[in-house]
Design an enzyme around this catalytic site. Structure first.
Site, PDB file in Angstrom:
ATOM      1  N   ARG A 129      51.082  53.168  54.722  1.00  0.00           N
ATOM      2  CA  ARG A 129      52.149  53.595  55.642  1.00  0.00           C
ATOM      3  C   ARG A 129      53.104  54.653  55.109  1.00  0.00           C
ATOM      4  O   ARG A 129      53.831  55.256  55.885  1.00  0.00           O
ATOM      5  CB  ARG A 129      52.952  52.371  56.083  1.00  0.00           C
ATOM      6  CG  ARG A 129      52.210  51.547  57.119  1.00  0.00           C
ATOM      7  CD  ARG A 129      52.871  50.213  57.318  1.00  0.00           C
ATOM      8  NE  ARG A 129      52.847  49.473  56.057  1.00  0.00           N
ATOM      9  CZ  ARG A 129      53.272  48.229  55.911  1.00  0.00           C
ATOM     10  NH1 ARG A 129      53.786  47.584  56.941  1.00  0.00           N
ATOM     11  NH2 ARG A 129      53.200  47.634  54.746  1.00  0.00           N
ATOM     12  N   ASP A 187      40.981  45.160  53.563  1.00  0.00           N
ATOM     13  CA  ASP A 187      42.023  44.229  53.152  1.00  0.00           C
ATOM     14  C   ASP A 187      41.374  43.006  52.525  1.00  0.00           C
ATOM     15  O   ASP A 187      40.231  42.671  52.861  1.00  0.00           O
ATOM     16  CB  ASP A 187      42.894  43.810  54.345  1.00  0.00           C
ATOM     17  CG  ASP A 187      44.178  43.138  53.862  1.00  0.00           C
ATOM     18  OD1 ASP A 187      45.137  43.857  53.562  1.00  0.00           O
ATOM     19  OD2 ASP A 187      44.196  41.894  53.744  1.00  0.00           O
ATOM     20  N   ARG A 207      47.203  50.782  46.692  1.00  0.00           N
ATOM     21  CA  ARG A 207      47.772  51.132  48.006  1.00  0.00           C
ATOM     22  C   ARG A 207      48.068  52.624  48.124  1.00  0.00           C
ATOM     23  O   ARG A 207      49.090  53.017  48.694  1.00  0.00           O
ATOM     24  CB  ARG A 207      49.037  50.329  48.297  1.00  0.00           C
ATOM     25  CG  ARG A 207      48.811  48.844  48.493  1.00  0.00           C
ATOM     26  CD  ARG A 207      48.415  48.552  49.941  1.00  0.00           C
ATOM     27  NE  ARG A 207      48.227  47.132  50.153  1.00  0.00           N
ATOM     28  CZ  ARG A 207      49.075  46.359  50.842  1.00  0.00           C
ATOM     29  NH1 ARG A 207      50.132  46.860  51.407  1.00  0.00           N
ATOM     30  NH2 ARG A 207      48.816  45.077  50.976  1.00  0.00           N
ATOM     31  N   TYR A 229      46.151  32.084  50.559  1.00  0.00           N
ATOM     32  CA  TYR A 229      46.505  32.523  51.920  1.00  0.00           C
ATOM     33  C   TYR A 229      45.884  31.607  52.969  1.00  0.00           C
ATOM     34  O   TYR A 229      46.500  31.304  53.994  1.00  0.00           O
ATOM     35  CB  TYR A 229      46.043  33.963  52.170  1.00  0.00           C
ATOM     36  CG  TYR A 229      47.013  35.015  51.654  1.00  0.00           C
ATOM     37  CD1 TYR A 229      48.158  35.347  52.373  1.00  0.00           C
ATOM     38  CD2 TYR A 229      46.780  35.675  50.459  1.00  0.00           C
ATOM     39  CE1 TYR A 229      49.053  36.308  51.905  1.00  0.00           C
ATOM     40  CE2 TYR A 229      47.663  36.636  49.979  1.00  0.00           C
ATOM     41  CZ  TYR A 229      48.802  36.952  50.713  1.00  0.00           C
ATOM     42  OH  TYR A 229      49.677  37.887  50.249  1.00  0.00           O
ATOM     43  N   ARG A 289      46.511  55.196  62.127  1.00  0.00           N
ATOM     44  CA  ARG A 289      46.673  53.763  62.406  1.00  0.00           C
ATOM     45  C   ARG A 289      47.128  53.533  63.844  1.00  0.00           C
ATOM     46  O   ARG A 289      46.763  52.519  64.459  1.00  0.00           O
ATOM     47  CB  ARG A 289      47.680  53.237  61.388  1.00  0.00           C
ATOM     48  CG  ARG A 289      48.008  51.808  61.416  1.00  0.00           C
ATOM     49  CD  ARG A 289      46.940  50.919  60.867  1.00  0.00           C
ATOM     50  NE  ARG A 289      47.530  49.592  60.840  1.00  0.00           N
ATOM     51  CZ  ARG A 289      47.687  48.825  61.912  1.00  0.00           C
ATOM     52  NH1 ARG A 289      47.226  49.226  63.060  1.00  0.00           N
ATOM     53  NH2 ARG A 289      48.273  47.655  61.814  1.00  0.00           N
TER      54      ARG A 289
HETATM   55  O1  CP3 Z   1      44.901  51.916  49.444  1.00  0.00           O
HETATM   56  C1  CP3 Z   1      44.544  50.754  49.144  1.00  0.00           C
HETATM   57  O2  CP3 Z   1      45.029  50.143  48.178  1.00  0.00           O
HETATM   58  C2  CP3 Z   1      43.386  50.134  49.899  1.00  0.00           C
HETATM   59  C3  CP3 Z   1      43.666  49.190  50.926  1.00  0.00           C
HETATM   60  C4  CP3 Z   1      44.302  47.818  50.679  1.00  0.00           C
HETATM   61  C5  CP3 Z   1      45.111  47.197  51.666  1.00  0.00           C
HETATM   62  N1  CP3 Z   1      45.390  45.925  51.253  1.00  0.00           N
HETATM   63  C6  CP3 Z   1      45.521  47.813  52.927  1.00  0.00           C
HETATM   64  C7  CP3 Z   1      46.623  47.236  53.714  1.00  0.00           C
HETATM   65  C8  CP3 Z   1      44.154  46.908  49.633  1.00  0.00           C
HETATM   66  C9  CP3 Z   1      43.441  47.071  48.312  1.00  0.00           C
HETATM   67  C10 CP3 Z   1      44.858  45.713  50.012  1.00  0.00           C
HETATM   68  C11 CP3 Z   1      44.908  44.483  49.175  1.00  0.00           C
HETATM   69  C12 CP3 Z   1      45.744  43.362  49.600  1.00  0.00           C
HETATM   70  N2  CP3 Z   1      45.971  42.909  50.859  1.00  0.00           N
HETATM   71  C13 CP3 Z   1      46.371  42.481  48.705  1.00  0.00           C
HETATM   72  C14 CP3 Z   1      46.293  42.569  47.193  1.00  0.00           C
HETATM   73  C15 CP3 Z   1      47.209  43.574  46.617  1.00  0.00           C
HETATM   74  C16 CP3 Z   1      48.679  43.243  46.713  1.00  0.00           C
HETATM   75  O3  CP3 Z   1      49.361  43.980  47.443  1.00  0.00           O
HETATM   76  O4  CP3 Z   1      49.123  42.277  46.092  1.00  0.00           O
HETATM   77  C17 CP3 Z   1      47.044  41.506  49.452  1.00  0.00           C
HETATM   78  C18 CP3 Z   1      47.871  40.364  48.915  1.00  0.00           C
HETATM   79  C19 CP3 Z   1      46.763  41.779  50.830  1.00  0.00           C
HETATM   80  C20 CP3 Z   1      47.185  40.983  52.019  1.00  0.00           C
HETATM   81  C21 CP3 Z   1      48.023  41.781  52.940  1.00  0.00           C
HETATM   82  N3  CP3 Z   1      47.566  42.827  53.708  1.00  0.00           N
HETATM   83  C22 CP3 Z   1      49.397  41.613  53.218  1.00  0.00           C
HETATM   84  C23 CP3 Z   1      50.306  40.568  52.564  1.00  0.00           C
HETATM   85  C24 CP3 Z   1      49.747  42.578  54.163  1.00  0.00           C
HETATM   86  C25 CP3 Z   1      51.073  42.715  54.849  1.00  0.00           C
HETATM   87  C26 CP3 Z   1      52.082  43.381  54.008  1.00  0.00           C
HETATM   88  C27 CP3 Z   1      52.052  44.854  54.236  1.00  0.00           C
HETATM   89  O5  CP3 Z   1      52.060  45.606  53.269  1.00  0.00           O
HETATM   90  O6  CP3 Z   1      52.045  45.229  55.421  1.00  0.00           O
HETATM   91  C28 CP3 Z   1      48.595  43.360  54.430  1.00  0.00           C
HETATM   92  C29 CP3 Z   1      48.486  44.499  55.359  1.00  0.00           C
HETATM   93  C30 CP3 Z   1      47.936  45.785  54.807  1.00  0.00           C
HETATM   94  N4  CP3 Z   1      46.868  45.918  53.968  1.00  0.00           N
HETATM   95  C31 CP3 Z   1      48.422  47.087  55.118  1.00  0.00           C
HETATM   96  C32 CP3 Z   1      47.597  47.992  54.423  1.00  0.00           C
HETATM   97  C33 CP3 Z   1      47.664  49.489  54.463  1.00  0.00           C
HETATM   98  C34 CP3 Z   1      49.554  47.399  56.087  1.00  0.00           C
HETATM   99  C35 CP3 Z   1      49.051  47.206  57.470  1.00  0.00           C
HETATM  100  C36 CP3 Z   1      49.371  48.356  58.402  1.00  0.00           C
HETATM  101  O7  CP3 Z   1      48.856  49.468  58.225  1.00  0.00           O
HETATM  102  O8  CP3 Z   1      50.098  48.096  59.364  1.00  0.00           O
END
Ligand code: CP3
Length: 352
Positions: A37, A83, A33, A159, A46
């Site tokens: 944000r 994602d 990540r 999920y 975004r």
């Molecule tokens: O920089 C990076 O790592 C690349 C992008 C990336 C995202 N999600 C962007 C994202 C990666 C590799 C992921 C993986 C991901 N997504 C996982 C596995 C890693 C972990 O965190 O355990 C999981 C479980 C998800 C599912 C997911 N996506 C959730 C549960 C959420 C909501 C929680 C949150 O952090 O908002 C997301 C949204 C998400 N994925 C965001 C980002 C940057 C936030 C969304 C936004 O920008 O509003």
């Protein structure tokens, strides 16, 4: 080649050297990540695309989000911005992201729903992701590697069945135990779809691929073998056959003692350690054929200062002379001050 020094002035990428078994020092670094944000430039980008899946499937925006942390920190690897829930979406499963609530999915409970997952159309829906990979690869400095990724079949299935995030994924486990034929059929489809999805990223230019098994830790040892190790090994074997040069990293979060069986049997080149794994134990107990990656507490980066220094030193110390990629034990959290990430990079690279 001296296995312990960083090679400079060559075309070599330290991150890939580490995955090829070289104990590169200072250890190559990237952060799960690392885009997101906590970065003001990400929040600004975004804001131009309110729908998160639309953002992930827009190659121009996704490539820019991937490159933002590279410009700021020059980590040794970029990770594709997308994602793990893009894949079920591409299979025709209902997925949306609600502001402040995280992902909300159509709940999968029946064999008919499994049968309706459309592998034939997934490649087309996911095609923008490959375009993002091509664009990023073209825009990266020559010593920075590009990582593609997918969720692991178990975490994605969890999920899809649960319909949203959960602490214990109890509904997913009820289906897994109660209707194993349905759950196994879902896993089979996801294994196939993941192989195709990751192969396409490799073809587009991803040099390493990562499988995020964020919820592996909710499984019993027997189910961990069946739904984590076995499917990962199937994916690893297929990728090796198609793309022998591409490296694979697995991240079975909170696997506990099953981490040893995973490192031995999942067929991955690298294993991501979560925050709770004692790094010195991992260095000793996990097979030397795998490169380790991790595992600083993301909250130590929020804290900064002395706490960050001490926690970082503990990880660096534990590495000894094993091939290791420095990372966090889970993703960067949104409240992280960006300047603390710069502090961390300086600490790991020893430039303070
Ligand atoms: O920089 C990076 O790592 C690349 C992008 C990336 C995202 N999600 C962007 C994202 C990666 C590799 C992921 C993986 C991901 N997504 C996982 C596995 C890693 C972990 O965190 O355990 C999981 C479980 C998800 C599912 C997911 N996506 C959730 C549960 C959420 C909501 C929680 C949150 O952090 O908002 C997301 C949204 C998400 N994925 C965001 C980002 C940057 C936030 C969304 C936004 O920008 O509003």
């Amino acid at each position: 080649m001296d296995g312990t020094t960083r090679m400079t002035g060559t075309r070599t990428k330290p991150f890939l050297d580490a995955l090829n078994g070289v104990a590169v020092r200072p250890a190559p670094l990237w952060l799960m990540r690392q885009a997101g944000r906590y970065l003001p430039e990400y929040r600004a980008l975004r804001a131009t695309a309110p729908d998160f899946l639309g953002f992930c499937l827009n190659p121009e925006l996704a490539a820019e989000a991937t490159l933002q942390p590279i410009r700021r920190y020059r980590p040794d690897a970029a990770i594709l911005f997308a994602d793990i829930l893009v894949l079920p979406y591409a299979l025709g499963h209902g997925v949306r992201f609600e502001a402040g609530e995280g992902p909300v999915l159509e709940k999968l409970t029946t064999a008919a729903q499994v049968a309706s997952l459309d592998l034939s159309r997934a490649a087309e829906v996911a095609a923008p992701v490959n375009e993002t990979v091509r664009r990023v690869r073209a825009g990266l400095p020559e010593d920075v590697a590009l990582i593609g990724f997918a969720g692991s079949p178990f975490t994605v299935a969890a999920y899809m069945v649960e319909g949203r995030g959960s602490r214990d994924f109890a509904a997913a486990k009820r289906l897994m135990y109660g209707e194993p034929a349905v759950f196994d059929a879902l896993m089979d489809r996801l294994v196939e779809a993941t192989i195709a999805y990751l192969s396409a990223q490799a073809e587009a230019g991803a040099e390493a691929l990562m499988l995020f098994d964020s919820w592996a830790g909710v499984l019993s040892p027997m189910m961990f073998d069946r739904h984590v190790i076995v499917p990962t090994a199937r994916i690893a074997a297929a990728l090796k056959a198609k793309h022998p040069e591409v490296r694979l990293i697995g991240f079975p979060r909170q696997a506990g003692g099953s981490l040893i069986a995973y490192a031995e049997g999942a067929g991955v080149h690298g294993v991501g350690l979560d925050t709770a794994v004692p790094p010195a134990w991992a260095a000793m107990a996990l097979p030397h054929s795998v490169t380790l990656q991790g595992n600083l507490d993301p909250l130590a980066v929020v804290a900064g200062g002395e706490a960050l220094r001490e926690e970082t030193e503990a990880v660096l110390e534990a590495m000894g002379n094993r091939p290791w990629i420095f990372n966090l034990g889970h993703g960067v959290v949104p409240e992280t001050p960006p300047e603390h990430v710069a502090e961390l990079v300086a600490l790991v690279r020893g430039r303070r």
